[in-house]
Design an enzyme around this catalytic site. Structure first.
Site, mmCIF file in Angstrom:
data_model
loop_
_atom_site.group_PDB
_atom_site.id
_atom_site.type_symbol
_atom_site.label_atom_id
_atom_site.label_comp_id
_atom_site.label_asym_id
_atom_site.label_seq_id
_atom_site.Cartn_x
_atom_site.Cartn_y
_atom_site.Cartn_z
ATOM 1 N N LYS A 14 3.837 14.032 7.985
ATOM 2 C CA LYS A 14 3.759 12.654 8.471
ATOM 3 C C LYS A 14 2.910 11.797 7.545
ATOM 4 O O LYS A 14 2.061 12.309 6.822
ATOM 5 C CB LYS A 14 3.142 12.618 9.887
ATOM 6 C CG LYS A 14 3.946 13.365 10.925
ATOM 7 C CD LYS A 14 5.230 12.639 11.239
ATOM 8 C CE LYS A 14 5.965 13.328 12.376
ATOM 9 N NZ LYS A 14 7.325 12.875 12.489
ATOM 10 N N CYS A 15 3.138 10.493 7.615
ATOM 11 C CA CYS A 15 2.402 9.502 6.843
ATOM 12 C C CYS A 15 0.894 9.739 7.019
ATOM 13 O O CYS A 15 0.456 9.978 8.148
ATOM 14 C CB CYS A 15 2.788 8.112 7.347
ATOM 15 S SG CYS A 15 2.032 6.766 6.441
ATOM 16 N N PRO A 16 0.118 9.713 5.963
ATOM 17 C CA PRO A 16 0.429 9.320 4.586
ATOM 18 C C PRO A 16 0.740 10.491 3.650
ATOM 19 O O PRO A 16 0.832 10.312 2.444
ATOM 20 C CB PRO A 16 -0.863 8.640 4.139
ATOM 21 C CG PRO A 16 -1.933 9.473 4.783
ATOM 22 C CD PRO A 16 -1.344 9.857 6.144
ATOM 23 N N ASP A 41 9.772 12.087 7.572
ATOM 24 C CA ASP A 41 8.953 11.021 8.148
ATOM 25 C C ASP A 41 9.697 9.685 8.032
ATOM 26 O O ASP A 41 10.016 9.253 6.928
ATOM 27 C CB ASP A 41 7.617 10.943 7.404
ATOM 28 C CG ASP A 41 6.691 9.865 7.953
ATOM 29 O OD1 ASP A 41 7.009 9.272 9.003
ATOM 30 O OD2 ASP A 41 5.657 9.616 7.321
ATOM 31 N N ASP A 47 7.462 3.604 2.739
ATOM 32 C CA ASP A 47 6.300 3.982 1.926
ATOM 33 C C ASP A 47 6.640 4.420 0.507
ATOM 34 O O ASP A 47 5.950 4.040 -0.440
ATOM 35 C CB ASP A 47 5.510 5.099 2.614
ATOM 36 C CG ASP A 47 4.880 4.652 3.926
ATOM 37 O OD1 ASP A 47 4.762 3.434 4.144
ATOM 38 O OD2 ASP A 47 4.502 5.532 4.725
#
Length: 77
Positions: A14-16, A41, A47
């Site tokens: 998951k982010c980041p 994600d 992103d």
């Protein structure tokens, strides 16, 4: 060591983390080498292109794949 045509499987992160791991992988490549990044994600769709734009890398391809995305990047100079 990563070489041209390397695939980085970041599915499940998951982010980041996808951007951070992509950044780290690109440090091992020479300018002009390609990296394929696989993610699940949903934020990676925003992103990864933003990261490439901000850091001077070229996003050659973005593709939705089953359960996620595939990005093909070329390391910038």
């Amino acid at each position: 060591m990563l070489t041209t045509g390397t695939t980085l499987d970041l599915k499940g992160l998951k982010c980041p983390l996808p951007v951070l791991k992509t950044r780290k992988a690109l440090t091992r490549l020479s300018s002009g080498e390609q990296l394929t990044v696989l993610t699940t994600d949903p934020m990676a769709e925003i992103d990864i292109p933003h990261f490439c734009n901000e850091q001077g890398h070229t996003l050659l391809e973005t593709e939705r794949i089953e359960g996620g995305h595939r990005f093909v990047l070329t390391k910038g100079g």
